[in-house]
Design an enzyme around this catalytic site. Sequence first.
Site, short mmCIF file in Angstrom:
data_model
loop_
_atom_site.label_atom_id
_atom_site.label_comp_id
_atom_site.label_asym_id
_atom_site.label_seq_id
_atom_site.Cartn_x
_atom_site.Cartn_y
_atom_site.Cartn_z
N SER A 10 0.96 -1.08 -0.15
CA SER A 10 -0.07 -0.07 0.13
C SER A 10 0.89 1.22 0.08
O SER A 10 1.68 1.46 1.00
CB SER A 10 -0.97 0.00 1.35
OG SER A 10 -1.64 1.32 1.21
N HIS A 35 -0.73 -1.58 -3.80
CA HIS A 35 -2.32 -1.28 -3.35
C HIS A 35 -2.31 0.33 -3.49
O HIS A 35 -1.71 1.06 -2.86
CB HIS A 35 -2.38 -1.65 -2.01
CG HIS A 35 -3.56 -1.91 -1.26
ND1 HIS A 35 -4.68 -2.64 -1.61
CD2 HIS A 35 -4.16 -1.01 -0.47
CE1 HIS A 35 -5.67 -2.47 -0.73
NE2 HIS A 35 -5.46 -1.42 -0.04
N ASP A 37 -4.98 2.98 -2.09
CA ASP A 37 -6.09 3.31 -1.14
C ASP A 37 -6.60 4.73 -1.60
O ASP A 37 -6.09 5.87 -1.43
CB ASP A 37 -5.61 3.47 0.33
CG ASP A 37 -5.12 2.12 0.95
OD1 ASP A 37 -6.14 1.40 0.80
OD2 ASP A 37 -4.11 2.03 1.22
N MET A 39 -9.63 7.20 -1.20
CA MET A 39 -10.52 7.89 0.11
C MET A 39 -11.16 8.95 -0.53
O MET A 39 -10.15 10.10 -0.63
CB MET A 39 -9.60 7.98 1.38
CG MET A 39 -8.94 6.54 1.84
SD MET A 39 -8.10 6.69 3.29
CE MET A 39 -7.17 5.38 3.41
N HIS A 68 -8.31 0.11 -4.00
CA HIS A 68 -9.28 0.02 -2.78
C HIS A 68 -10.00 1.37 -2.78
O HIS A 68 -9.44 2.26 -2.29
CB HIS A 68 -8.22 -0.28 -1.68
CG HIS A 68 -9.24 -0.56 -0.37
ND1 HIS A 68 -8.57 -0.43 0.83
CD2 HIS A 68 -10.62 -0.78 -0.15
CE1 HIS A 68 -9.81 -0.85 1.76
NE2 HIS A 68 -10.88 -0.91 1.00
N MET A 70 -12.68 3.24 -0.93
CA MET A 70 -13.05 3.74 0.27
C MET A 70 -13.93 5.17 -0.15
O MET A 70 -13.66 5.96 0.49
CB MET A 70 -12.10 3.73 1.27
CG MET A 70 -11.74 2.41 1.90
SD MET A 70 -10.03 2.64 2.46
CE MET A 70 -9.09 2.69 1.44
N MET A 139 -11.27 -5.99 5.88
CA MET A 139 -10.51 -4.84 6.61
C MET A 139 -10.08 -5.48 8.27
O MET A 139 -10.90 -5.67 8.97
CB MET A 139 -11.21 -3.46 6.65
CG MET A 139 -11.65 -2.78 5.44
SD MET A 139 -10.12 -2.47 4.74
CE MET A 139 -9.07 -1.38 5.95
N ASP A 177 -6.21 -6.56 5.27
CA ASP A 177 -5.81 -5.11 5.07
C ASP A 177 -6.00 -4.29 6.24
O ASP A 177 -7.04 -4.18 6.90
CB ASP A 177 -6.72 -4.55 3.91
CG ASP A 177 -6.05 -2.82 3.47
OD1 ASP A 177 -5.14 -2.60 4.22
OD2 ASP A 177 -6.83 -2.39 2.71
C1 DX5 Z 1 -6.48 1.63 5.48
C2 DX5 Z 1 -5.93 1.29 4.15
C3 DX5 Z 1 -5.05 0.52 3.97
C4 DX5 Z 1 -3.77 1.03 4.92
C5 DX5 Z 1 -2.88 -0.22 5.62
O1 DX5 Z 1 -7.69 2.24 5.48
O2 DX5 Z 1 -7.30 0.58 3.55
O3 DX5 Z 1 -4.66 -0.42 2.93
O4 DX5 Z 1 -2.97 1.38 3.95
O5 DX5 Z 1 -1.96 0.43 6.29
P1 DX5 Z 1 -0.98 -0.39 7.44
O6 DX5 Z 1 -0.56 -1.50 6.56
O7 DX5 Z 1 0.00 0.74 7.98
O8 DX5 Z 1 -1.97 -0.60 8.46
ZN ZN Z 2 -6.65 -0.50 1.57
#
Ligand code: DX5
Ligand code: ZN
Length: 226
Positions: A10, A35, A37, A39, A68, A70, A139, A177
Amino acid sequence: MIMKKRISASILSADFTNLGKAIRQCEDAGVDWIHIDVMDGHFVPNLTMGPFIVDTCRKITDLPLDCHLMVEKPELLVRSFADAGANNITIHPENNPNVLRSLELIHSLGCTPGLALNPGTNTIVLEPLLPFAMLILIMTVNPGFSGQAFIPEMVKKVTTTAEMIQKQDPEIILEVDGGINAILIPDLVQAGANAFVSASSIFKHPGGISEGVLSLRKAMDKKNYG
Ligand code: DX5
Ligand code: ZN
């Protein structure tokens, strides 16, 4: 069947002043996916990356891009992510009345449709949706930020999900994740997970990216379980 085990790095914790270098180091260290993320500041209390970053990553690497989302109303965005070069597009069912339509749309765009469950979402939601997903993401923290602590209760949820997948279609990928590290991985492998997302354990590893990836890989390949 034995599923390939994958590491999905990620980039949320990567050094964005040198994203190209960070991604190439991941590639050299043998990560399987990058990955991303996404948001939107509504679905989760953070605002991060959009299709522009996916397009940038696509120019840096040929590794599959594991996106991913969100976000609210993912159906309005999936086409832009597919056009930017996404391979997996994972959406959430929470607060999303069009989840099935969105999974079908992702598939029709030639991407792998994924479905992610927040920690508080019951796996029962998966029952009608499993035939339309090729990847399930559990998650293991509340989504929104990297660097949070793994929620131990999620191991049981991974086991339950793995059982559902075995009945429906054993080729569905089971990804975890949030707070993933080398110590937790053997239990998660035993529970049935086969794709491991990590930001902090890779990009914040004191020994650097390659050591971080190596330590996750060793934990995945440990033979002293199951
Ligand atoms: C959180 C994300 C994850 C995050 C994981 O909302 O979906 O992918 O980047 O980070 P770590 O591995 O630091 O928990
Ligand atoms: Zn993620």
